[in-house]
Design a protein around this motif. Structure first.
Motif, PDB file in Angstrom:
ATOM      1  N   ASN A 128       8.219   7.259  -4.610  1.00 10.63           N
ATOM      2  CA  ASN A 128       8.219   6.228  -4.925  1.00 10.63           C
ATOM      3  C   ASN A 128       9.341   5.501  -4.913  1.00 10.63           C
ATOM      4  OD1 ASN A 128       6.823   4.230  -6.102  1.00 10.63           O
ATOM      5  ND2 ASN A 128       7.961   4.520  -7.852  1.00 10.63           N
ATOM      6  N   SER A 158      16.608  -4.090  -4.636  1.00 12.20           N
ATOM      7  CA  SER A 158      17.789  -4.500  -4.365  1.00 12.20           C
ATOM      8  C   SER A 158      19.628  -4.655  -4.817  1.00 12.20           C
ATOM      9  CB  SER A 158      17.535  -5.802  -4.424  1.00 12.20           C
ATOM     10  OG  SER A 158      15.644  -6.188  -4.430  1.00 12.20           O
ATOM     11  N   THR A 161       0.145   1.983  -2.650  1.00 13.84           N
ATOM     12  CA  THR A 161       0.721   0.905  -2.251  1.00 13.84           C
ATOM     13  C   THR A 161      -0.420  -0.256  -1.658  1.00 13.84           C
ATOM     14  OG1 THR A 161       1.376   1.698  -1.035  1.00 13.84           O
ATOM     15  CG2 THR A 161       2.859   1.382  -2.635  1.00 13.84           C
ATOM     16  N   TYR A 172      19.476 -13.355   0.699  1.00 11.70           N
ATOM     17  CA  TYR A 172      17.708 -13.517   0.836  1.00 11.70           C
ATOM     18  C   TYR A 172      17.244 -13.627  -0.584  1.00 11.70           C
ATOM     19  CZ  TYR A 172      17.744  -8.327  -0.934  1.00 11.70           C
ATOM     20  OH  TYR A 172      17.912  -7.446  -1.423  1.00 11.70           O
ATOM     21  N   ASN A 195      18.901 -10.786  -7.458  1.00 10.57           N
ATOM     22  CA  ASN A 195      17.916  -9.810  -8.324  1.00 10.57           C
ATOM     23  C   ASN A 195      17.517  -9.843  -9.147  1.00 10.57           C
ATOM     24  OD1 ASN A 195      18.145  -8.978  -5.162  1.00 10.57           O
ATOM     25  ND2 ASN A 195      20.312  -7.037  -5.466  1.00 10.57           N
ATOM     26  N   ALA A 246       7.255  -0.836   8.103  1.00 11.37           N
ATOM     27  CA  ALA A 246       8.615  -0.768   8.185  1.00 11.37           C
ATOM     28  C   ALA A 246       8.815   0.885   8.237  1.00 11.37           C
ATOM     29  CB  ALA A 246       9.075  -0.942   6.665  1.00 11.37           C
ATOM     30  N   ASN A 262       1.985   4.068   3.184  1.00  8.58           N
ATOM     31  CA  ASN A 262       2.016   3.121   2.534  1.00  8.58           C
ATOM     32  C   ASN A 262       3.193   2.125   2.092  1.00  8.58           C
ATOM     33  OD1 ASN A 262       1.124   3.931  -0.920  1.00  8.58           O
ATOM     34  ND2 ASN A 262       1.697   5.537  -0.111  1.00  8.58           N
ATOM     35  N   VAL A 263       3.986   2.470   3.489  1.00  5.91           N
ATOM     36  CA  VAL A 263       5.002   2.051   3.811  1.00  5.91           C
ATOM     37  C   VAL A 263       4.782   1.156   4.752  1.00  5.91           C
ATOM     38  CG1 VAL A 263       7.173   2.359   4.742  1.00  5.91           C
ATOM     39  CG2 VAL A 263       6.782   3.326   3.073  1.00  5.91           C
ATOM     40  N   GLY A 264       3.782   1.665   5.825  1.00  6.95           N
ATOM     41  CA  GLY A 264       3.366   0.719   7.332  1.00  6.95           C
ATOM     42  C   GLY A 264       4.385   0.659   7.578  1.00  6.95           C
ATOM     43  N   ILE A 276      10.178   4.424  -0.760  1.00  7.58           N
ATOM     44  CA  ILE A 276       8.928   3.521  -0.931  1.00  7.58           C
ATOM     45  C   ILE A 276      10.050   1.873  -0.229  1.00  7.58           C
ATOM     46  CG2 ILE A 276       6.827   2.323  -1.543  1.00  7.58           C
ATOM     47  CD1 ILE A 276       5.846   5.178  -0.944  1.00  7.58           C
ATOM     48  N   LEU A 277      10.367   2.052  -1.734  1.00  9.09           N
ATOM     49  CA  LEU A 277      11.037   0.872  -2.516  1.00  9.09           C
ATOM     50  C   LEU A 277      12.224   0.892  -1.615  1.00  9.09           C
ATOM     51  CD1 LEU A 277      10.858   0.439  -6.556  1.00  9.09           C
ATOM     52  CD2 LEU A 277      10.209  -1.080  -4.483  1.00  9.09           C
ATOM     53  N   TYR A 301       5.832  -2.538  -5.494  1.00  8.71           N
ATOM     54  CA  TYR A 301       5.706  -1.848  -5.980  1.00  8.71           C
ATOM     55  C   TYR A 301       4.363  -0.814  -5.992  1.00  8.71           C
ATOM     56  CZ  TYR A 301       8.402   0.793  -9.710  1.00  8.71           C
ATOM     57  OH  TYR A 301       9.514   1.662 -10.591  1.00  8.71           O
ATOM     58  N   GLY A 324      13.030   6.271 -10.377  1.00 11.29           N
ATOM     59  CA  GLY A 324      12.083   5.912 -11.050  1.00 11.29           C
ATOM     60  C   GLY A 324      12.614   4.557 -11.411  1.00 11.29           C
ATOM     61  N   PHE A 325      13.582   3.314 -10.371  1.00 12.85           N
ATOM     62  CA  PHE A 325      14.031   2.254 -10.627  1.00 12.85           C
ATOM     63  C   PHE A 325      13.117   0.950 -10.898  1.00 12.85           C
ATOM     64  CE2 PHE A 325      16.026   3.121  -6.678  1.00 12.85           C
ATOM     65  CZ  PHE A 325      15.098   2.565  -5.529  1.00 12.85           C
ATOM     66  N   THR A 326      12.884   0.054 -11.327  1.00 11.16           N
ATOM     67  CA  THR A 326      12.340  -0.585 -11.266  1.00 11.16           C
ATOM     68  C   THR A 326      12.426  -1.960  -9.558  1.00 11.16           C
ATOM     69  OG1 THR A 326      13.335  -2.748 -12.690  1.00 11.16           O
ATOM     70  CG2 THR A 326      11.791  -1.051 -13.496  1.00 11.16           C
ATOM     71  N   ASP A 327      13.182  -2.030  -8.973  1.00 10.50           N
ATOM     72  CA  ASP A 327      13.721  -1.963  -8.089  1.00 10.50           C
ATOM     73  C   ASP A 327      14.943  -1.689  -7.229  1.00 10.50           C
ATOM     74  OD1 ASP A 327      14.373  -4.810  -7.005  1.00 10.50           O
ATOM     75  OD2 ASP A 327      15.222  -5.914  -7.937  1.00 10.50           O
ATOM     76  N   ARG A 356      11.482  -0.596   1.847  1.00 11.17           N
ATOM     77  CA  ARG A 356      10.931  -2.043   1.968  1.00 11.17           C
ATOM     78  C   ARG A 356      12.006  -3.047   1.858  1.00 11.17           C
ATOM     79  NH1 ARG A 356       5.255  -2.674  -1.540  1.00 11.17           N
ATOM     80  NH2 ARG A 356       4.470  -2.252   0.363  1.00 11.17           N
ATOM     81  N   THR A 357      13.409  -2.750   0.550  1.00 13.27           N
ATOM     82  CA  THR A 357      14.496  -3.620   0.384  1.00 13.27           C
ATOM     83  C   THR A 357      15.301  -3.945   1.768  1.00 13.27           C
ATOM     84  OG1 THR A 357      13.962  -2.412  -1.484  1.00 13.27           O
ATOM     85  CG2 THR A 357      16.039  -4.138  -0.913  1.00 13.27           C
TER      86      THR A 357
END
Lengths: 289, 417
Positions: free
Chosen positions: B257, B236, A121, A137, A11, B294, B290-292, B260-261, A212, B231-234, B264-265
């Motif tokens: 936001n 995971s 998005t 993964y 990651n 998922a 936004n998420v579709g 959404i992340l 993102y 407000g993280f970048t990731d 998705r993750t």
């Protein structure tokens, strides 16, 4: 446990690839033009919006839109260097700091006005896909972003080491005055350096888009890490920034995993302090220079 | 120095500016006068009906960071007024029509205070509704209290029911949301093991503590309780942690936001876990966009949903016609609130705000548009809280937000993802 650790490293490396694109841009501008570009994050944001609008209006995949966002930002960078930065270059640093900071504020508020604060998005077929290896993964969108980011970094490295213009840029970065004495045209070199840095920011934006959200403040999220990476990897050193970015991505990921989800940055800054304590000029500093 | 080459700007500008002012003073006056006159007219409600209209103030953020939902609220306010007016207006006032006066509070607490003051002092209002965001409503309701104008709101903060006599909250309170979330977890699994992740802000911390306190009483085990920096970048690493905790349900107290992340993750990891995203951005049409796919199967809680009653469905159809989106919780709730106001006005037979407040405090409805709330009944207690108020548990199913909890309000069974 081992699996969790391995996953945390994966990651970290993947997000580190994106940090690298932003920080290489910052370090390139600092190395060659000798100014700190506070607006670098906003150009990532612009790259994201370019990809977003190409994707929603014309159905172009964000990765394909790299071929639009990079040239557009390259030209924008040359123009900014020519019409704005060039005028404030001089012995006094203050106007340069104010200029790029003002540029950052301007772009931020302009995009707030034009695009509103909503999150945008783009959903691609690979956005939610991942490759699975045993318990591990790798998200496809991030893997693609990482590979392209590393490819672009390698291209930049080849450009800097094999072409005349690249060598001129490195020369200007090492010692601007001597480079000028050797007949290197600084304006041209500066414009190309600034353009290249912005093109990399645009690439980062396009590569981010599949996984993102784009919003006016998105640049701020990435630019902090970029600045830390630039300092850690020695100011002006492209390879140093790349390696530092990857290290920071991993440090952040490990921090979240093993320290706490709100303390990922603590590990990053601890790493920065340690680096500065033992190698004050950063990881990329050449000894005996 | 490049600056030396150019003629000094200062020497040129001063005389030019003076002469321009002189020449154009008349034009300047005409223009500014025109703008001021236009502004004055904008604030005066248009007349032309037989009976004097009833002025209702509508305070919503139509610009700034909360604008998207605010604009939807204004559309709903207009729809609701049209519905009341087409049905004959307020009969006890000679068929008076509702006249909505919209004021933009610009997603800002300071502006909310001045705009509420301005709206009240510049117009003869019978009541106000707004502002959807609790932070703004808290301020507006304070101003209304002082001016003795009743305000009715869909905001969920429990603070709105403390020390106020002119504030009416017909829908579930924030404290009720946490309980509903925990009870929904028990529908998914016999032994719910919940991971609570929350952003380390006032909103995240207070809501998560509410969950932690109520969990033992509801028989829900919390196996992970983790703040993260918003407000993280990731996402995971965080999801990696959730995976390691062995939880079968995830409560994510996050803004759009981050959520959404996170969603998705979770899908990328292939983690089989039920997600409850709470309320707020999660129950908006935009979330699905936004998420579709998922988003399918994701749960949340809302104070209103477009399938709570037949009336709600009708409102939803009309709202969709006008805006292209389904009626989200604040929009639908706002239509119900307007009908509650109409009911009060009818019984008060007066446009006097104090009499409207009296009539609202004795409101007791169990049918029609005014009763369009989860539970189907509205009656205000002394604290302005609807004594029958309760949240509804919702789930994204086939691109639509469906009520699934509690059983008596459910329109479809809960999908166990």
């Amino acid at each position: 446990m081992l699996e969790t650790l391995a996953q945390a490293v994966i990651n970290g490396l993947l997000i580190g690839g994106i940090y690298a694109l932003v920080s290489i841009g910052v370090t390139l501008i600092f190395g060659v033009v000798k100014i700190v570009n506070f607006a670098q994050g906003e150009f990532v944001m612009i790259g994201m919006y370019i990809s977003f609008f190409l994707a929603t209006q014309f159905g172009i995949d964000p990765l394909v839109s790299l071929v639009v966002s990079m040239p557009v930002l390259f030209v924008a960078g040359m123009l900014i260097q020519h019409f704005l930065i060039r005028r404030v270059l001089g012995p006094n640093d203050m106007p340069q700091i104010f200029l790029t900071f003002a540029l950052s504020l301007l772009l931020l508020n302009l995009s707030l006005m034009l695009f509103t604060a909503n999150y945008r998005t783009v959903h691609t077929w690979y956005s939610d896909e991942a490759l699975h290896f045993g318990g591990l993964y790798i998200p496809v969108a991030k893997l693609i972003a990482f590979v392209v980011a590393m490819g672009l970094s390698a291209l930049l490295w080849v450009f800097l080491h094999t072409t005349d213009l690249g060598k001129a840029m490195r020369a200007a970065s090492q010692n601007r005055d001597v480079a000028m004495l050797m007949g290197i045209n600084p304006n041209r070199v500066f414009a190309v350096a600034f353009g290249t840095a912005l093109a990399l920011a645009g690439a980062a934006g396009s590569l981010l888009m599949p996984f993102y959200s784009a919003y006016p403040f998105v640049g701020q999220v990435f630019v902090l890490m970029a600045f830390v990476a630039v300092v850690m990897g020695t100011l002006g050193n492209v390879m140093g920034a790349l390696i530092a970015s990857l290290m920071m991505g991993v440090a952040e990921s490990l921090g979240i995993q093993f320290v706490g989800a709100d303390s990922g940055l603590i590990v990053v800054f601890a790493l920065l302090l340690l680096t500065l304590a033992f190698r004050p000029s950063g990881l990329g500093a050449q000894r005996g220079r | 120095m490049t600056g030396d080459r150019k003629p000094s700007a200062i020497n040129n500008v001063a005389p030019a500016k003076a002469s321009r002012t002189k020449l154009n003073r008349r034009k300047f006056l005409i223009r500014t006068g025109g703008i001021m006159a236009a502004g004055a007219f904008g604030a005066v409600p248009l007349r032309g009906w037989a009976a004097d209209p009833v002025n209702i103030g509508a305070l919503y953020p139509t610009t700034g960071s909360m604008a998207q939902i605010g604009v939807g609220c204004v559309a709903a306010a207009k729809l609701a007024a049209d519905m009341v007016n087409e049905a004959g207006g307020i009969k006890s006032l000679g068929g008076a029509k509702l006249n909505i006066i919209v004021s933009d509070v610009q997603s800002d607490t300071t502006v909310t205070r001045t705009e509420t003051d301005r709206l009240i002092s510049g117009n003869k209002l019978s009541a106000i509704h707004g502002c959807y965001a609790s932070a703004l409503t808290l301020i507006a309701s304070e101003v209304c209290e002082r001016a003795r104008i009743p305000i009715i709101t869909g905001s969920s903060s429990d603070q709105l029911n403390k020390g106020r006599t002119y504030t009416f909250t017909p829908f579930a309170r924030a404290s009720q949301f946490a309980k509903a979330q925990l009870q929904m977890a028990k529908l998914v699994s016999e032994q719910p093991k919940v991971a609570v992740i929350f952003e380390n802000t006032a909103f995240g911390t207070s809501t998560s503590n509410g969950l932690k306190e109520l969990a033992p009483g509801e028989g829900v085990e919390i196996v992970m309780f983790e703040p993260y920096s918003a407000g993280f970048t990731d996402a995971s690493p965080l999801i990696n942690k959730v995976k390691a905790s062995g939880a079968n349900t995830l409560f994510s107290l996050s803004y759009l936001n981050d959520l959404i992340l996170i969603v998705r993750t979770v899908r990328q990891v292939g983690l089989n876990i039920a997600i409850n995203g709470g309320s707020g951005g999660f129950v908006m049409p935009d979330f699905y966009k936004n998420v579709g796919k998922a988003a399918e199967g994701l749960q949340g809680v809302a104070h209103w949903n477009h399938d709570v009653s037949d009336e709600a469905q009708k409102v939803n159809v009309e709202f969709k016609k006008r805006t292209g989106e389904f009626a989200f919780e604040y929009a639908g709730g706002l239509v119900a609130q307007t009908f509650m106001l109409a009911d009060a006005l009818e019984r008060a037979a007066s446009t006097d705000p104090k009499k409207v407040r009296e009539a609202l405090s004795t409101l007791d409805v169990s049918s029609g548009y005014a009763a369009m709330a989860p539970g189907g009944k509205v009656k205000f207690g002394p604290d302005g809280k609807n004594v029958y108020g309760k949240p509804v548990g919702v789930q994204w199913q086939n691109t639509d937000l469906v009520s699934v909890f509690p059983k008596e309000d459910a329109r479809a069974p809960l999908m166990k993802t």
